[in-house]
Design a protein around this motif. Structure first.
Motif, short mmCIF file in Angstrom:
data_model
loop_
_atom_site.label_atom_id
_atom_site.label_comp_id
_atom_site.label_asym_id
_atom_site.label_seq_id
_atom_site.Cartn_x
_atom_site.Cartn_y
_atom_site.Cartn_z
N TYR A 72 0.83 -1.20 0.00
CA TYR A 72 0.00 0.00 0.00
C TYR A 72 0.87 1.26 0.00
N ALA A 73 0.50 2.20 -0.85
CA ALA A 73 1.18 3.49 -0.91
C ALA A 73 0.21 4.58 -0.46
N TYR A 74 0.69 5.46 0.38
CA TYR A 74 -0.18 6.55 0.83
C TYR A 74 -0.30 7.61 -0.26
N ASN A 75 -1.52 8.06 -0.49
CA ASN A 75 -1.78 9.08 -1.50
C ASN A 75 -1.50 10.46 -0.92
N ASN A 76 -0.32 10.97 -1.19
CA ASN A 76 0.09 12.26 -0.63
C ASN A 76 -0.73 13.42 -1.16
N GLU A 77 -1.46 13.19 -2.26
CA GLU A 77 -2.28 14.27 -2.82
C GLU A 77 -3.61 14.42 -2.10
N SER A 78 -3.85 13.57 -1.09
CA SER A 78 -5.12 13.64 -0.35
C SER A 78 -5.22 14.88 0.51
N GLY A 79 -4.07 15.45 0.87
CA GLY A 79 -4.09 16.63 1.73
C GLY A 79 -4.23 16.30 3.20
N VAL A 80 -4.30 15.00 3.54
CA VAL A 80 -4.43 14.56 4.93
C VAL A 80 -3.11 13.95 5.38
N PRO A 81 -2.63 14.31 6.58
CA PRO A 81 -1.36 13.74 7.05
C PRO A 81 -1.41 12.21 7.08
N ALA A 82 -0.33 11.59 6.70
CA ALA A 82 -0.27 10.13 6.66
C ALA A 82 -0.30 9.55 8.07
N PRO A 83 -0.90 8.38 8.25
CA PRO A 83 -0.92 7.76 9.58
C PRO A 83 0.45 7.21 9.95
N SER A 84 0.72 7.15 11.24
CA SER A 84 1.95 6.51 11.70
C SER A 84 1.82 5.01 11.55
N PHE A 85 2.94 4.31 11.58
CA PHE A 85 2.89 2.85 11.51
C PHE A 85 2.15 2.29 12.72
N PHE A 86 2.33 2.94 13.87
CA PHE A 86 1.62 2.51 15.08
C PHE A 86 0.11 2.57 14.87
N GLN A 87 -0.36 3.63 14.22
CA GLN A 87 -1.80 3.76 13.95
C GLN A 87 -2.27 2.66 13.00
N ILE A 88 -1.47 2.35 12.01
CA ILE A 88 -1.82 1.27 11.07
C ILE A 88 -1.91 -0.06 11.81
N VAL A 89 -0.91 -0.32 12.66
CA VAL A 89 -0.89 -1.56 13.43
C VAL A 89 -2.12 -1.66 14.32
N LYS A 90 -2.50 -0.58 15.00
CA LYS A 90 -3.66 -0.61 15.89
C LYS A 90 -4.94 -0.89 15.12
N ASN A 91 -5.07 -0.35 13.93
CA ASN A 91 -6.26 -0.61 13.11
C ASN A 91 -6.37 -2.10 12.77
N PHE A 92 -5.26 -2.70 12.36
CA PHE A 92 -5.28 -4.12 12.04
C PHE A 92 -5.47 -4.97 13.29
N GLU A 93 -4.84 -4.57 14.38
CA GLU A 93 -4.99 -5.30 15.63
C GLU A 93 -6.45 -5.34 16.07
N ASN A 94 -7.13 -4.21 16.00
CA ASN A 94 -8.55 -4.16 16.39
C ASN A 94 -9.39 -5.09 15.52
N ALA A 95 -9.09 -5.13 14.23
CA ALA A 95 -9.84 -6.00 13.32
C ALA A 95 -9.58 -7.47 13.65
N ILE A 96 -8.34 -7.82 13.94
CA ILE A 96 -7.98 -9.21 14.21
C ILE A 96 -8.52 -9.67 15.57
N LEU A 97 -8.52 -8.79 16.56
CA LEU A 97 -9.06 -9.15 17.87
C LEU A 97 -10.54 -9.51 17.77
N LYS A 98 -11.25 -8.88 16.87
CA LYS A 98 -12.67 -9.16 16.69
C LYS A 98 -12.91 -10.57 16.13
N THR A 99 -11.90 -11.14 15.50
CA THR A 99 -12.02 -12.50 14.96
C THR A 99 -11.57 -13.55 15.97
#
Length: 275
Positions: A72-99
């Motif tokens: 995955y490549a972050y779209n820098n043209e979105s105008g929104v600051p890119a998420p940190s790797f920690f934020q990415i990890v937490k998003n996936f962690e929350n999804a996996i914990l639900k399973t």
């Protein structure tokens, strides 16, 4: 060495089409996860392969299965600051914990996170790798799906094995944490019943075993209930209940190392013991 690593990472980042407004043709997200906002798929592949899964500091386990790779490549043209790797990890962690899964390993400095879960009877390993720093939003997703313990055996094979060894281990799929036998394991039950019908004098003990997840007391109860479920299923198949008994051993008789997921899978079994 640091200069070499930095040059390698920089080359990867430059190769990512960050200005593209669409995913690379033919690529799509894994059905297991929602996409991080403002990201595009730069590279993808899916095939049967082996993969070294990081499980601890300077430690990995090489496993094989169906591997899905998405960069995955972050779209820098979105105008929104890119998420940190920690934020990415937490998003996936929350999804996996639900399973019902768990986080196995996380190293923020190295930019690696490993998770484990189960899906449709398969062991699933998920590894996230930061592409180029904590706040650039570019990352790799690796998903390795490993078939659970499968058993395709017929009644004559069962009879030969039990006469030779006195017992045989069966890998019957139950509902998680319960004693309900899943439909895909009914074929195994049918083969055991057919074996018993082929030798009307045979009596067996149905014996349940678990891995070491949970408390010993709970595992003993679970193994007893699962053994009873198999015994009752055989009675439903027409086997006289006087030929059957059941017992649960819990986690006390492992076949393999409970420190690995493969070992745990081997330990979660029902043994048919000839009396």
């Amino acid at each position: 060495m640091k200069k070499v690593i930095f040059a390698f990472i920089l080359a990867i980042v430059i190769s990512i089409p960050v200005f593209a407004q669409e995913d690379v043709p033919g690529c799509k997200d894994s059905p297991m996860f929602n996409r991080m906002p403002n990201t595009l798929i730069a590279v993808c592949s899916k095939n049967y392969d082996e993969f070294a899964i990081p499980t601890a500091q300077d430690k990995s386990e090489t496993k094989e299965g169906t591997k899905t790779f998405i960069q995955y490549a972050y779209n820098n043209e979105s105008g929104v600051p890119a998420p940190s790797f920690f934020q990415i990890v937490k998003n996936f962690e929350n999804a996996i914990l639900k399973t019902g899964g768990k986080k196995v390993y996380y190293n923020k400095d190295a930019g690696i996170a490993t998770f484990f879960t189960k899906s449709s009877g398969k062991d699933v390993w998920v590894v996230l790798q930061d592409m180029a720093g904590q706040n650039l939003g570019n990352f790799e997703l690796n998903i390795l799906e490993i078939e659970g313990m499968q058993q395709d055996i017929n009644a004559s094979d069962l009879l030969d094995a039990i006469n030779k060894n006195g017992s045989i281990a069966l890998y019957i799929n139950f509902e998680t944490g319960k004693s309900d036998i899943k439909p895909e394991s009914q074929k195994i039950i049918g083969q055991v019943a057919e074996m018993l019908k082929s030798d009307p004098s045979m009596k067996i003990s149905v014996e349940g075993h678990t891995d070491n997840a949970g408390t010993p007391a709970a595992n003993k109860t679970l193994s007893e209930n699962r053994a009873k479920s198999v015994m009752n299923a055989l009675i439903t198949e027409g086997i006289d209940k006087t030929r059957l008994s059941s017992k649960g051993w819990g986690q006390t008789k492992p076949l393999s190392d409970n420190n690995t997921e493969e070992g745990k899978a081997k330990n979660r079994r029902v043994e048919i013991v000839k009396l």
